[in-house]
Design a protein around this motif. Sequence first.
Motif, PDB file in Angstrom:
ATOM      1  N   ILE A 197       0.809  -1.161   0.089  1.00 24.31           N
ATOM      2  CA  ILE A 197      -0.054  -0.057   0.074  1.00 24.31           C
ATOM      3  C   ILE A 197       0.779   1.362  -0.042  1.00 24.31           C
ATOM      4  CG2 ILE A 197      -1.577   1.363   1.445  1.00 24.31           C
ATOM      5  CD1 ILE A 197      -2.844  -1.195   2.263  1.00 24.31           C
ATOM      6  N   ILE A 198       1.874   1.118   0.940  1.00 22.09           N
ATOM      7  CA  ILE A 198       2.674   2.403   0.973  1.00 22.09           C
ATOM      8  C   ILE A 198       3.391   2.653  -0.534  1.00 22.09           C
ATOM      9  CG2 ILE A 198       4.654   3.356   2.367  1.00 22.09           C
ATOM     10  CD1 ILE A 198       2.096   3.406   3.585  1.00 22.09           C
ATOM     11  N   ASP A 199       3.923   1.592  -1.232  1.00 24.07           N
ATOM     12  CA  ASP A 199       4.650   1.557  -2.360  1.00 24.07           C
ATOM     13  C   ASP A 199       3.821   2.302  -3.444  1.00 24.07           C
ATOM     14  OD1 ASP A 199       6.697   0.932  -4.309  1.00 24.07           O
ATOM     15  OD2 ASP A 199       5.580  -0.821  -4.976  1.00 24.07           O
ATOM     16  N   LYS A 200       2.510   1.945  -3.335  1.00 24.96           N
ATOM     17  CA  LYS A 200       1.663   2.566  -4.082  1.00 24.96           C
ATOM     18  C   LYS A 200       1.411   4.117  -4.145  1.00 24.96           C
ATOM     19  CE  LYS A 200      -0.538   1.112  -7.048  1.00 24.96           C
ATOM     20  NZ  LYS A 200      -0.005   0.840  -8.617  1.00 24.96           N
ATOM     21  N   GLY A 201       1.368   4.227  -2.563  1.00 23.78           N
ATOM     22  CA  GLY A 201       1.501   5.753  -2.476  1.00 23.78           C
ATOM     23  C   GLY A 201       2.779   6.372  -2.728  1.00 23.78           C
ATOM     24  N   ARG A 226      -4.126  -2.495  10.851  1.00 18.97           N
ATOM     25  CA  ARG A 226      -2.602  -1.828  10.754  1.00 18.97           C
ATOM     26  C   ARG A 226      -2.599  -1.290   9.263  1.00 18.97           C
ATOM     27  NH1 ARG A 226       0.373  -7.273  12.776  1.00 18.97           N
ATOM     28  NH2 ARG A 226      -0.457  -7.232  14.972  1.00 18.97           N
ATOM     29  N   MET A 227      -3.348  -1.716   8.272  1.00 18.78           N
ATOM     30  CA  MET A 227      -3.063  -1.025   7.188  1.00 18.78           C
ATOM     31  C   MET A 227      -3.812   0.170   6.978  1.00 18.78           C
ATOM     32  SD  MET A 227      -4.429  -4.757   4.926  1.00 18.78           S
ATOM     33  CE  MET A 227      -4.935  -3.831   3.564  1.00 18.78           C
ATOM     34  N   GLU A 228      -5.073   0.504   7.682  1.00 20.05           N
ATOM     35  CA  GLU A 228      -5.361   1.752   7.496  1.00 20.05           C
ATOM     36  C   GLU A 228      -4.630   2.831   8.548  1.00 20.05           C
ATOM     37  OE1 GLU A 228      -9.350   1.214   9.449  1.00 20.05           O
ATOM     38  OE2 GLU A 228      -9.990   0.114   7.483  1.00 20.05           O
ATOM     39  N   ILE A 229      -4.043   2.382   9.868  1.00 18.28           N
ATOM     40  CA  ILE A 229      -3.090   3.413  10.404  1.00 18.28           C
ATOM     41  C   ILE A 229      -2.018   3.693   9.561  1.00 18.28           C
ATOM     42  CG2 ILE A 229      -1.624   3.339  12.300  1.00 18.28           C
ATOM     43  CD1 ILE A 229      -3.623   1.465  13.936  1.00 18.28           C
ATOM     44  N   ALA A 230      -1.289   2.585   8.776  1.00 17.52           N
ATOM     45  CA  ALA A 230      -0.128   2.935   8.207  1.00 17.52           C
ATOM     46  C   ALA A 230      -0.504   4.038   7.021  1.00 17.52           C
ATOM     47  CB  ALA A 230       0.543   1.700   7.556  1.00 17.52           C
ATOM     48  N   SER A 231      -1.648   3.605   6.127  1.00 18.48           N
ATOM     49  CA  SER A 231      -1.902   4.515   5.247  1.00 18.48           C
ATOM     50  C   SER A 231      -2.463   6.235   5.787  1.00 18.48           C
ATOM     51  CB  SER A 231      -3.354   4.507   4.691  1.00 18.48           C
ATOM     52  OG  SER A 231      -3.325   3.037   3.880  1.00 18.48           O
ATOM     53  N   ALA A 232      -2.866   6.262   7.204  1.00 16.64           N
ATOM     54  CA  ALA A 232      -3.043   7.399   7.649  1.00 16.64           C
ATOM     55  C   ALA A 232      -2.034   8.155   7.892  1.00 16.64           C
ATOM     56  CB  ALA A 232      -4.155   7.243   8.751  1.00 16.64           C
ATOM     57  N   GLU A 233      -0.849   7.414   8.704  1.00 16.07           N
ATOM     58  CA  GLU A 233       0.463   7.996   8.618  1.00 16.07           C
ATOM     59  C   GLU A 233       1.025   8.600   7.586  1.00 16.07           C
ATOM     60  OE1 GLU A 233       2.586   5.081  10.839  1.00 16.07           O
ATOM     61  OE2 GLU A 233       1.336   5.133  12.617  1.00 16.07           O
ATOM     62  N   PHE A 234       0.973   7.874   6.502  1.00 12.88           N
ATOM     63  CA  PHE A 234       1.744   8.165   5.020  1.00 12.88           C
ATOM     64  C   PHE A 234       1.158   9.420   4.613  1.00 12.88           C
ATOM     65  CE2 PHE A 234       1.858   8.037   0.641  1.00 12.88           C
ATOM     66  CZ  PHE A 234       3.317   7.992   0.514  1.00 12.88           C
ATOM     67  N   ILE A 235      -0.224   9.488   4.692  1.00 10.81           N
ATOM     68  CA  ILE A 235      -0.933  10.883   4.162  1.00 10.81           C
ATOM     69  C   ILE A 235      -0.344  11.983   5.020  1.00 10.81           C
ATOM     70  CG2 ILE A 235      -3.033  12.029   3.806  1.00 10.81           C
ATOM     71  CD1 ILE A 235      -2.289   9.808   1.888  1.00 10.81           C
ATOM     72  N   ASP A 236      -0.342  11.439   6.353  1.00  7.87           N
ATOM     73  CA  ASP A 236       0.205  12.992   7.315  1.00  7.87           C
ATOM     74  C   ASP A 236       1.691  13.191   6.969  1.00  7.87           C
ATOM     75  OD1 ASP A 236      -2.145  12.960   8.686  1.00  7.87           O
ATOM     76  OD2 ASP A 236      -1.540  11.609  10.169  1.00  7.87           O
ATOM     77  N   VAL A 237       2.455  12.115   6.574  1.00  7.33           N
ATOM     78  CA  VAL A 237       3.761  12.415   6.100  1.00  7.33           C
ATOM     79  C   VAL A 237       3.719  13.435   4.970  1.00  7.33           C
ATOM     80  CG1 VAL A 237       5.888  11.615   5.406  1.00  7.33           C
ATOM     81  CG2 VAL A 237       4.735  10.433   7.383  1.00  7.33           C
TER      82      VAL A 237
END
Length: 226
Positions: free
Chosen positions: A97-101, A209-220
């Motif tokens: 998911i992060i790779d796609k982001g 965990r996937m949702e939390i990681a996605s939210a953290e990535f958007i915040d970054v």
Amino acid sequence: MLFLLQVDSSKLVNTIAQQPQTMNLWTLLNKGGWIMYPLYVLLAVAIFVFFERLIAIRKASRIDANFMHIIRDNIITGNINGARNLARNTDNPVARIIDKGVQRIGKPIDAIEKSMENVGRIEMYKMERNLNILSLIAGIAPMFGFLGTIVGMLQLFSAIASTGELELGEIAGGIYTKMITSAAGLIIGLLAYVAYNFLNTQVDKTANRMEIASAEFIDVLQEPTR
């Protein structure tokens, strides 16, 4: 005195002979008849699917605690290639998911979130694959068990009707053996139901965990513009 001893001994022998013989589990299950074989197949499938999905879900849930910290540091310092390489070389749903982001960096936030959500749905499908088999077994195993009992009862009463003999011991013994299929079906269905719900709980934990990681990535991504 000798006569009394002989009478007591004969009564003791008859009492011992009339006691029910102990049976092992396999012998008891075999008394269920041919319907036990589909139940054995359902049990084997349920066990296989449970352990196959358990291994896959646990593999998907292994996430390095420092993964998101490293991704954040790379993005803030402008090392997009480093973040991309880390996400690409990490084999779990969060990393994909992060790779796609990371690939979508530079595009609007809504477009990045949409792309990550699409990957998340695919990863959820991968984790939930074949779980419906356990749900199906939980529903049909008791039905197979009841079917075996009904068929056995029909055979029993058909035999009584054809011979005209009605002995309580034989009827009780026949009902007892035919109820084995119902008990086996209920046990298999219960095991499949518990396994299905347990695995669903594990999938939900990984999804969180996937949702939390996605939210953290958007915040970054939004952090430098604050």
